[in-house]
Design an enzyme around this catalytic site. Structure first.
Site, PDB file in Angstrom:
ATOM      1  N   SER A  28      28.261  34.534  44.411  1.00  0.00           N
ATOM      2  CA  SER A  28      28.530  35.968  44.376  1.00  0.00           C
ATOM      3  C   SER A  28      27.511  36.762  43.563  1.00  0.00           C
ATOM      4  CB  SER A  28      29.935  36.237  43.863  1.00  0.00           C
ATOM      5  OG  SER A  28      30.007  35.937  42.502  1.00  0.00           O
TER       6      SER A  28
ATOM      7  N   LYS B 144      37.044  40.505  38.625  1.00  0.00           N
ATOM      8  CA  LYS B 144      35.700  41.041  38.416  1.00  0.00           C
ATOM      9  C   LYS B 144      35.754  42.521  38.074  1.00  0.00           C
ATOM     10  CE  LYS B 144      33.398  37.694  41.348  1.00  0.00           C
ATOM     11  NZ  LYS B 144      32.912  37.393  42.692  1.00  0.00           N
TER      12      LYS B 144
END
Ligand SMILES: Nc1ncnc2c1ncn2[C@@H]1O[C@H](COP(=O)(O)OP(=O)(O)O)[C@@H](O)[C@H]1O
Ligand SMILES: [Mg+2]
Length: 629
Positions: free
Chosen positions: A514, A557
């Site tokens: 990611s 996140k």
């Protein structure tokens, strides 16, 4: 007479000689008499000892004989000995199913003929005890179709703050069971980082259902036999954990929590996961055979709940049968609310402190959350608060007892020591070649600074910061993509430059795809010589064609970005839907962009394409003044 006696009595030769030699008759007779008395004593003692020995021997024999006779008498009468009679009654009361009853009867008749002292006797005896003490027919009393869903919601609400989505999922699951009247269906699995309340939620569900709760931890189980038991031929064999737990709780329909199932391993001793499958699969678990019991036990009434931290380690076959309920990390506001409504009252009770004896403001708790914990759940928070309350208890236990203790922000530092965590705030220093990525870890989200430097070289890529294989590949993809798109239009000679990518916090291993977008942005910013705004953080996997693929852990996140003071978050377009999970107060403070390709990421970062003046090539680090030694 003296001579005659002398020959009959058993005397040593020297004494006989002495007698023969003495001529005085009286003295001779006296000596003889003396010797004869001695001899008599000896003989008496000997015979006494012998008779005692005989007595003992014959008692053993007699006992044995009697026992043998008793056995024959019992056999003739068709009865059994008192001990096995007890056992038989216990077995009959246990309500064994036909198959198990047959085995039990066979074993009982074997027990009657083996010697009590032999090891086999104990093996059979223990086995029969197990059969007799399992709850073959005993229920907790409540049936699935009678679940009161409103009451269940009240119990769940009382025990846990928030997590509405999770509670609703659980209630829906229960509603389906109620309508279907059985538990055949997927198995509930609570998934989330440590300390978010998975174990305690399972406990609440048991309470809501009125079932007994039993927890079997599977962390570190390597051996199939721990789940399914050892065969009875082994010395010290035992049933596996499932049957043991069932026996311990004493009913056949408990709620069984199989904790930490992502931590089971497998090695040469067999695969515990496949054994678990047999336990959990509704199609087969009504005839679950434990190796030790060797007869099937019906597990279909057991309500199984699993918990796990990460999905990746769970074998696919098992994952297939699970209904996964995500319990992601808590935001700061949620933690504060949980602490005020649940943790503090419970801790006060645990420490014997009345609520009226203490003043504790939200600010103090918030300070503990910010400065002394960094976690997804509330476990360390509980620990730190407990530490605070121990300090309060110490004060309250003094004579005379103070009426009130105030916990102010200063007392936090006095009791807990200097602050343990500093919020990973972004710094305002804008430099080319730096971009912020959002990462997911099992204990919550994190921000990662990615640093890129270009050096004179031969087109190599240097990676530092303990990057995992997947992240290394992302870096390679980012560089290739950059070269392929801009290699010709930029004045930079890629074949004459090395790129060094570093991700700080070098000691912590990092992996995952990611960071792709951030790696690309950092590289682009480096070659363009233009800084990326520090307010921006990105996450997303990139492909060689420059498209951005979706990633996981969006909630964690975003929360991490919010904590760190980031204002703009760029997510993959396909992750748009994940924002639903994020509380509105966090969402309102951030600006979100959804990206489909790296070009969009570049323009968002304000790095416009070509026409960049040629950046003078920096010298190699070891040639820089001040850095070489
Ligand atoms: N939403 C919540 N409301 C109230 N207490 C909570 C909540 N989430 C977690 N807790 C508390 O946090 C503690 C740790 O939870 P636990 O179930 O052990 O976590 P896990 O099993 O997920 O690691 C428990 O005492 C639990 O009561
Ligand atoms: Mg737990």
């Amino acid at each position: 007479m003296a001579d005659l006696c002398c020959t009959i009595v058993n005397l040593p030769l020297s004494t006989k000689q002495e007698l023969l030699e003495s001529n005085d008759l009286e003295k001779r007779l006296k000596t003889l008499l003396e010797q004869m008395v001695k001899e008599k004593e000896r003989l008496l003692l000997q015979s006494e000892m012998q008779s005692k020995m005989m007595e003992r021997l014959s008692k053993d024999q007699r006992d044995h004989l009697l026992r043998e006779q008793l056995k024959t008498i019992h056999e003739e009468l068709g009865e059994e000995s008192p001990q096995s009679g007890d056992l038989r009654r216990k077995i009959e009361k246990a309500g064994l199913p036909t198959e198990a009853m047959k085995v039990a009867k066979e074993e009982l008749s074997r027990l009657a003929v083996v010697q009590r002292a032999s090891p086999e006797y104990h093996v059979i005896r223990t086995y029969l005890d197990w059969l007799a003490s399992l709850p073959w027919r005993k229920d907790s009393g409540l049936e699935t179709q009678k679940i009161d869903l409103t009451a269940a919601r009240q119990v769940l609400d009382a025990d846990h703050f928030g997590i509405q989505k999770v509670k609703t999922r659980v209630l829906q699951f229960l509603a389906v069971n109620k309508l279907k009247k059985d538990l055949k269906g997927p198995i509930l699995c609570l998934l989330g980082p440590p300390g978010v309340g998975k174990t305690s939620l399972a406990k609440s569900i048991a309470k809501a259902l009125g079932r007994k709760f039993i927890r079997a931890s599977l962390g570190g189980v390597h051996d199939e036999a721990e789940i399914r038991g050892h065969r009875r031929t082994y010395i010290g064999a035992m049933p596996g954990r499932v049957i043991q737990s069932i026996k311990r709780c004493g009913v056949r329909d408990p709620l069984m929590l199989l904790d930490e199932i992502d931590k089971i391993g497998h090695d040469f001793r067999g695969d515990p996961a496949s054994a678990l499958l047999e336990v959990l699969d509704p199609e087969q678990n009504h005839t679950f055979v434990d190796h030790y019991l060797d007869v099937s036990f019906d597990l279909s009434r057991v309500f199984f709940i699993l918990t796990a931290n990460v999905l990746d380690n769970i074998p696919a076959a098992l994952r297939d049968r699970m209904e996964i309920i995500d319990m992601s990390s808590y935001s700061r506001a949620e933690k504060l609310e949980i602490a005020m409504t649940h943790l503090v009252p419970k801790l006060l009770e645990d420490h014997g402190i009345q609520a009226s004896e203490i003043t504790l403001s939200r600010e103090v708790v918030a300070r503990v959350i910010d400065e002394y914990t960094r976690e997804a759940g509330v476990r360390n928070l509980t620990r730190e608060l407990a530490h605070l309350f121990r300090g309060v208890a110490e004060k309250l236990a003094q004579d005379p007892r103070p009426t009130k203790v105030e916990l102010c922000e200063d007392s936090v530092e006095i009791t807990l020591g200097p602050r343990k965590f500093f919020t990973e705030k972004i710094d305002d220093c804008r430099q080319p070649g730096v971009a912020t990525a959002l990462a997911w870890t099992p204990v919550g989200g994190e921000i990662l600074k990615i640093e890129v430097t270009r050096l004179e070289g031969k087109g190599n890529l240097i990676l530092t910061g303990q990057l995992g294989d997947i992240m290394k590949e992302s870096a390679q993809i980012a560089l290739s993509l950059l070269r392929a798109t801009w290699g010709h239009s930029l004045s930079i000679r890629f074949d004459k430059s090395d790129f060094h990518i570093h991700v700080p916090s070098g000691a912590i291993p990092k992996d995952g795809p990611s960071a792709g977008v951030a790696l690309y942005t950092a590289l682009a910013s480096c070659v363009h010589g233009k800084p990326v705004p520090t307010q921006l953080a990105t996450t997303g996997e990139i492909t060689l064609r420059g498209t951005i693929l979706p990633v996981g852990g969006v909630k964690e996140k975003v929360l991490a970005a919010h904590r760190a003071g980031i204002k703009i978050v760029a997510l993959p377009e396909h992750n748009r839907g994940d924002l639903i999970d994020i509380s509105p107060d966090v969402k309102s403070q951030l600006t979100f962009y959804f990206l489909k390709s790296v070009d969009e990421a570049i323009s968002l970062a304000g790095l416009t394409i070509p026409s960049i003046p040629y950046a003078p090539m920096p010298t190699k680090p070891d040639q820089q003044p001040g850095l070489s030694n």
